[in-house]
Scaffold this motif. Sequence first.
Motif, PDB file in Angstrom:
ATOM      1  N   VAL A  20       0.830  -1.292  -0.150  1.00 42.92           N
ATOM      2  CA  VAL A  20       0.107  -0.066   0.055  1.00 42.92           C
ATOM      3  C   VAL A  20       0.768   1.401  -0.067  1.00 42.92           C
ATOM      4  O   VAL A  20       0.650   2.155  -0.803  1.00 42.92           O
ATOM      5  N   ASN A  21       1.829   1.311   0.753  1.00 42.69           N
ATOM      6  CA  ASN A  21       3.014   2.457   0.767  1.00 42.69           C
ATOM      7  C   ASN A  21       4.276   2.127   0.076  1.00 42.69           C
ATOM      8  O   ASN A  21       4.818   1.033   0.499  1.00 42.69           O
ATOM      9  N   PRO A  22       4.719   2.897  -0.596  1.00 42.01           N
ATOM     10  CA  PRO A  22       5.893   2.632  -1.299  1.00 42.01           C
ATOM     11  C   PRO A  22       7.004   2.450  -0.353  1.00 42.01           C
ATOM     12  O   PRO A  22       7.064   3.047   1.013  1.00 42.01           O
ATOM     13  N   PRO A  23       8.064   1.659  -0.654  1.00 44.87           N
ATOM     14  CA  PRO A  23       9.243   1.434   0.318  1.00 44.87           C
ATOM     15  C   PRO A  23       9.956   2.870   0.613  1.00 44.87           C
ATOM     16  O   PRO A  23      10.102   3.856  -0.400  1.00 44.87           O
ATOM     17  N   LEU A  24      10.236   3.171   1.976  1.00 51.26           N
ATOM     18  CA  LEU A  24      10.827   4.548   2.216  1.00 51.26           C
ATOM     19  C   LEU A  24      12.408   4.576   2.324  1.00 51.26           C
ATOM     20  O   LEU A  24      13.004   5.422   2.365  1.00 51.26           O
ATOM     21  N   TYR A  25      12.986   3.006   2.280  1.00 50.06           N
ATOM     22  CA  TYR A  25      14.214   2.889   2.467  1.00 50.06           C
ATOM     23  C   TYR A  25      14.714   1.942   1.204  1.00 50.06           C
ATOM     24  O   TYR A  25      14.179   0.801   1.072  1.00 50.06           O
ATOM     25  N   LYS A  26      16.034   2.130   1.077  1.00 49.75           N
ATOM     26  CA  LYS A  26      16.684   1.189   0.212  1.00 49.75           C
ATOM     27  C   LYS A  26      17.249  -0.126   0.744  1.00 49.75           C
ATOM     28  O   LYS A  26      17.562  -0.040   1.954  1.00 49.75           O
ATOM     29  N   GLU A  27      17.311  -1.067   0.021  1.00 49.03           N
ATOM     30  CA  GLU A  27      18.032  -2.380   0.613  1.00 49.03           C
ATOM     31  C   GLU A  27      19.235  -2.373   0.617  1.00 49.03           C
ATOM     32  O   GLU A  27      19.880  -1.576  -0.187  1.00 49.03           O
ATOM     33  N   HIS A  28      19.660  -3.039   1.594  1.00 50.76           N
ATOM     34  CA  HIS A  28      21.214  -2.834   2.172  1.00 50.76           C
ATOM     35  C   HIS A  28      21.655  -4.295   2.734  1.00 50.76           C
ATOM     36  O   HIS A  28      20.699  -4.886   3.661  1.00 50.76           O
ATOM     37  N   HIS A  29      22.992  -4.211   3.143  1.00 48.04           N
ATOM     38  CA  HIS A  29      23.194  -5.509   4.054  1.00 48.04           C
ATOM     39  C   HIS A  29      23.421  -4.592   5.408  1.00 48.04           C
ATOM     40  O   HIS A  29      23.931  -3.467   5.484  1.00 48.04           O
ATOM     41  N   LEU A  82      20.126   6.258   9.506  1.00 48.75           N
ATOM     42  CA  LEU A  82      18.955   5.953   8.463  1.00 48.75           C
ATOM     43  C   LEU A  82      19.174   7.100   7.352  1.00 48.75           C
ATOM     44  O   LEU A  82      18.804   6.735   6.092  1.00 48.75           O
ATOM     45  N   ASP A  83      19.756   7.998   7.495  1.00 51.57           N
ATOM     46  CA  ASP A  83      19.990   9.115   6.522  1.00 51.57           C
ATOM     47  C   ASP A  83      20.296   8.677   5.277  1.00 51.57           C
ATOM     48  O   ASP A  83      19.963   9.029   4.216  1.00 51.57           O
ATOM     49  N   ASN A  84      21.599   7.769   5.201  1.00 51.74           N
ATOM     50  CA  ASN A  84      22.088   7.235   4.191  1.00 51.74           C
ATOM     51  C   ASN A  84      21.235   6.246   3.057  1.00 51.74           C
ATOM     52  O   ASN A  84      21.412   5.900   2.242  1.00 51.74           O
ATOM     53  N   PHE A  85      20.137   5.749   3.846  1.00 49.90           N
ATOM     54  CA  PHE A  85      19.126   4.707   3.228  1.00 49.90           C
ATOM     55  C   PHE A  85      17.930   4.774   2.867  1.00 49.90           C
ATOM     56  O   PHE A  85      17.300   4.234   2.430  1.00 49.90           O
ATOM     57  N   LYS A  86      17.581   6.170   2.965  1.00 50.81           N
ATOM     58  CA  LYS A  86      16.167   6.669   2.566  1.00 50.81           C
ATOM     59  C   LYS A  86      16.238   6.638   1.199  1.00 50.81           C
ATOM     60  O   LYS A  86      17.116   7.325   0.441  1.00 50.81           O
ATOM     61  N   LEU A  87      15.012   6.498   0.754  1.00 50.72           N
ATOM     62  CA  LEU A  87      14.964   6.715  -0.873  1.00 50.72           C
ATOM     63  C   LEU A  87      14.170   8.133  -1.045  1.00 50.72           C
ATOM     64  O   LEU A  87      13.799   8.623  -0.111  1.00 50.72           O
TER      65      LEU A  87
END
Length: 189
Positions: A152-161, A180-185
């Motif tokens: 329903v809601n698009p992803p807010l964060y990118k996938e990472h290890h 989280l700053d570095n991983f936000k879309l």
Amino acid sequence: MDYSREVRKLAKVLLAAMSEGLNLSSDALEKCLGDEFTQIFLTNYYPPCPNPELVLGVNSHSDRGALTVLLQDEIGGLEVFNEGNWFEVKPLANAFVINVGDETEVLSNGIYKSVAHRAIRKIGDVARITIASFCNPTLEAKIGPIAELTEVNPPLYKEHHFSDMVRYVRSRYYDGKSGLDNFKLPNKS
């Protein structure tokens, strides 16, 4: 070792309840952390200080992992940041403080929020002791918003290890910002 085992059990119960709170299977969050989530203990000793008003125990930060189970003594000194203000977390006898970590915020696609917090020195002539248990994903764990939560809601964060998060946070120490700053879309609205 007994304490470690019991805190691990508590973390599993909390992760299960949080998974169910997301309307997912009770093992959903724990499965995302890798084969067996890691557990790191950090004991902080803040010695007596003649001028506590001049000292900050630990700078503002959020925890990078999944959950933190904190045992603090009766002295206190933990503060959380909310809506532009710092609030004291008063110690309760026989209670833990549970912090949601950055990676749980990612996995929940922002439904659960990690919290900025810091430690201050409140009383100058008394030592303060805390024991934090960080429940983290394995370094190889691939972390991203759980698919069911992005229907329903698009992803807010990118996938990472998780190792990417660790590396990023270590490069900045505690600078008052979330890892989280570095991983936000980018916001697409």
